[in-house]
Motif scaffolding. Structure first.
Motif, PDB file in Angstrom:
ATOM      1  N   LEU A  87       9.806  11.921  35.236  1.00  0.00           N
ATOM      2  CA  LEU A  87       8.915  12.398  34.226  1.00  0.00           C
ATOM      3  C   LEU A  87       9.815  12.544  32.863  1.00  0.00           C
ATOM      4  N   ARG A  88       9.346  11.561  31.913  1.00  0.00           N
ATOM      5  CA  ARG A  88       9.839  11.864  30.450  1.00  0.00           C
ATOM      6  C   ARG A  88       9.797  13.477  30.073  1.00  0.00           C
ATOM      7  N   CYS A  89      10.888  13.941  29.615  1.00  0.00           N
ATOM      8  CA  CYS A  89      10.969  15.047  28.830  1.00  0.00           C
ATOM      9  C   CYS A  89       9.936  15.324  27.825  1.00  0.00           C
ATOM     10  N   GLN A  90       9.372  16.656  27.754  1.00  0.00           N
ATOM     11  CA  GLN A  90       8.339  17.115  26.979  1.00  0.00           C
ATOM     12  C   GLN A  90       8.883  18.353  25.970  1.00  0.00           C
ATOM     13  N   VAL A  98       3.015  24.621  36.115  1.00  0.00           N
ATOM     14  CA  VAL A  98       3.676  23.757  35.463  1.00  0.00           C
ATOM     15  C   VAL A  98       5.033  24.067  35.292  1.00  0.00           C
ATOM     16  N   ARG A  99       5.816  23.385  35.691  1.00  0.00           N
ATOM     17  CA  ARG A  99       7.378  23.609  35.576  1.00  0.00           C
ATOM     18  C   ARG A  99       7.767  23.641  34.004  1.00  0.00           C
ATOM     19  N   HIS A 100       8.349  24.609  33.619  1.00  0.00           N
ATOM     20  CA  HIS A 100       8.640  24.778  32.147  1.00  0.00           C
ATOM     21  C   HIS A 100       9.793  25.817  31.887  1.00  0.00           C
ATOM     22  N   ARG A 124      11.636  19.873  32.819  1.00  0.00           N
ATOM     23  CA  ARG A 124      11.620  18.590  32.048  1.00  0.00           C
ATOM     24  C   ARG A 124      10.614  18.694  30.897  1.00  0.00           C
ATOM     25  N   ARG A 125       9.941  20.275  30.855  1.00  0.00           N
ATOM     26  CA  ARG A 125       9.340  20.833  29.769  1.00  0.00           C
ATOM     27  C   ARG A 125       9.578  21.916  29.023  1.00  0.00           C
ATOM     28  N   MET A 126       9.653  22.003  27.928  1.00  0.00           N
ATOM     29  CA  MET A 126      10.148  23.168  27.271  1.00  0.00           C
ATOM     30  C   MET A 126       9.190  23.565  25.815  1.00  0.00           C
TER      31      MET A 126
END
Length: 174
Positions: free
Chosen positions: A3-6, A34-36, A74-76
């Motif tokens: 997954l591209r980082c978001q 949702v992993r973040h 991969r999400r912030m």
């Protein structure tokens, strides 16, 4: 497939509800599994004298993001008053060390609403100065945040509704 980082950047004047909305976004994403990660940008260079000229916030973000990435995040979600200004946003994205998909949101509210919210949380003699700085920053944000930054009003709205709108802008629940 990786997954591209978001990244979701939430900016806005003091008293607009950035932290409150971010915590509700966090709750919604967590409930949806949702992993973040959630990073409160104001804490990355909170010191006296202010170390802004040393890029400490960006250096600390780079270190924190590297740690999260090493654990598979991969999400912030990132909050900070000025995070939606073009130059600041570019520095924050660069600090991530990659080219994430970016959603930038400017939360807005009236001067009266911001003053009321600040009065409910600020103590001591700096309230009037804080309200005035926020008024000036709101005008600057409105004038200088790029058109690609989503504007989301917070006046008279429930935090859950605002967070739902912000999460929808990311597309992370699709």
């Amino acid at each position: 497939m990786t997954l591209r980082c978001q990244a979701l950047f939430i900016g806005g004047r003091s008293g607009v509800g950035k932290t409150t909305v971010a915590f509700e976004v966090h709750a919604r994403l967590s409930a949806a599994r949702v992993r973040h990660c959630l990073i409160e940008g104001d804490n990355l260079d909170l010191a006296y004298p202010a170390p802004w000229e040393h890029g400490l916030a960006e250096r600390n973000l780079a270190a924190m993001w590297a740690n999260y990435r090493a654990l598979g995040y991969r999400r912030m979600v990132y909050t900070n008053v000025a995070s939606v200004f073009e130059g600041v946003l570019g520095e924050l994205v660069a600090a991530m060390g990659e080219q994430p998909e970016v959603t930038a949101v400017l939360l807005t509210c009236t001067d009266a609403v911001a003053a009321e919210r600040l009065a409910g949380r600020e103590i001591g003699s700096a309230l009037d100065e804080h309200i005035e700085r926020g008024r000036v920053m709101a005008a600057k944000l409105d004038a200088e945040a790029p058109d690609r930054v989503h504007r989301v009003g917070t006046d008279g709205r429930e935090v859950s509704d605002i967070a739902a709108e912000v999460v929808a802008l990311t597309g992370w629940l699709c």
